[in-house]
Design an enzyme around this catalytic site. Sequence first.
Site, PDB file in Angstrom:
ATOM      1  CB  ALA A 260      -8.822  -0.190   3.910  1.00 41.37           C
ATOM      2  N   GLY A 263      -8.224  -2.942   8.661  1.00 41.45           N
ATOM      3  CA  GLY A 263      -7.823  -1.605   9.051  1.00 41.45           C
ATOM      4  C   GLY A 263      -6.501  -1.485   9.780  1.00 41.45           C
ATOM      5  N   GLY A 264      -5.736  -2.562   9.869  1.00 41.77           N
ATOM      6  CA  GLY A 264      -4.444  -2.477  10.546  1.00 41.77           C
ATOM      7  C   GLY A 264      -3.503  -1.497   9.871  1.00 41.77           C
ATOM      8  CE  LYS A 265      -0.801  -4.708   5.297  1.00 43.78           C
ATOM      9  NZ  LYS A 265      -1.831  -5.626   5.837  1.00 43.78           N
ATOM     10  CG  ASP A 285     -12.918  -4.256   2.358  1.00 48.71           C
ATOM     11  OD1 ASP A 285     -11.722  -4.597   2.260  1.00 48.71           O
ATOM     12  OD2 ASP A 285     -13.862  -5.052   2.359  1.00 48.71           O
ATOM     13  CG  ASP A 332      -2.372  -5.161   2.166  1.00 50.26           C
ATOM     14  OD1 ASP A 332      -1.266  -5.668   1.944  1.00 50.26           O
ATOM     15  OD2 ASP A 332      -3.182  -5.624   2.993  1.00 50.26           O
ATOM     16  CB  CYS A 385       0.052 -11.573   3.426  1.00 47.87           C
ATOM     17  SG  CYS A 385      -1.651 -11.972   2.992  1.00 47.87           S
TER      18      CYS A 385
END
EC number: 2.1.1.176
Length: 446
Positions: A260, A263-265, A285, A332, A385
Amino acid sequence: MSQPQSNARALAVSILEQLELRGGYSNLALDAALAKAHLDPRDAGLVTTIVYGVLQHQLTLDYDLAPFIKDRKLDLWVRILLRTAIFQLVYLDKIPARAIFYESTEIAKTRGHVGLAKFVTGVLRAFQRDGAPSLDAIEDDHERLSIATSTPLWLVDRLIAQQGLAKATSILSDIDRPSAAALRVNTTRTTREALQQALALEFKLTPSVVSPVGLTSEGGHLVQTYAFSAGDYTMQDESSQLVAPSLAIAPDNLVLDACAAPGGKTTHIAEYLDSDQGGRVIALDLHPHKVRLIDQNARRLGLQKRIDSRVMDARQAGDEFAEETFDRILVDAPCSGLGLMRRKPEIRYAKQPSDLEALPAIQLAILKSVAPLLKRGGRLTYSTCTIVNEENQDVVAAFLAASPDFEQVAVPGAEALTHAHGAPALQLFPDDYGTDGFFIASFVRK
């Protein structure tokens, strides 16, 4: 390595030397050095321009310098000094050559000796007289693209093999174009239209064509506004703003965000949830300091009641949670970050082919460990990404082969994009919309 000097160009050399010797991220190294140096804004801007410019064009600069250095062995800092000088001569047309010559010679004299200063001056004068060697002399298409875009040859080969010469050229020719700053509106506090209007006097903001809750700006310090402090928005690249919507979240869902931080998502997921209906996201995390970042972001955005952050390796999530616990799961995954080359140009030199052998095993292990925790009919999103198949399509194929009770489905939101690749997954390349390169795949448990 000597201590950074007050001179802006000397500081740029020191920062680049530190990055090459110790690794790390250019933005963090630059911020730390500038905080200590207390330069005026103009000099700080020059340092920033030189550091990012040399990183973006490093292989090109070395190619330009080669005929003038020949076989002479140089200390690292001398080579970097010459790179900074050639970068300024070639790419910064508003700086007089005499200033570049003088400052570069003075740095060579200060850090080295008079003889070295004369060598640096000689190289620069010869370069000014003869100019850079032509790229047309490079017969091989792959090698020529590598030097022209300052991308390691192995990565050029990989992208051409996977995307073809034309698309690889387009991607790599685009990554040095400056990226716009992107923000995500906190829809629990305001709307995109209202926020755009509220910030109109300070910034020229443009609605994102990628994300329905995104705004972009060509410049400005967007984290220094009252609206940011008040939690009306957060900074997040446009392409990564598509991850949370891909989960098709209901207000009462229990969501696992397996990797995580920062923490943006996680906070984007939380915006879809209603804690009064039991909606909550459990954010994991591996590192305690990164979990604290998640908590800080959650508090600023007023979403802390919807987020439960925990220090945990996602690969051990099965030991903590029962099977079929979650309505939605996001992985992610840790990845090579090759989609971020525009913002972090040093990534292209730091990564090696071996990374593309080691990372997919970790990515697949995380997917396999969390998959049993998803309810029947629940949705799982895998995102990275990066822009190479080894970490994206190949991991998806391996996961589906090992998980017959999962099926891949189209990514919600992808249908609105005209430059999308990899259906039913969603692959965005940096040249598609000027965003980070990003990959999203959606699965449903049968």
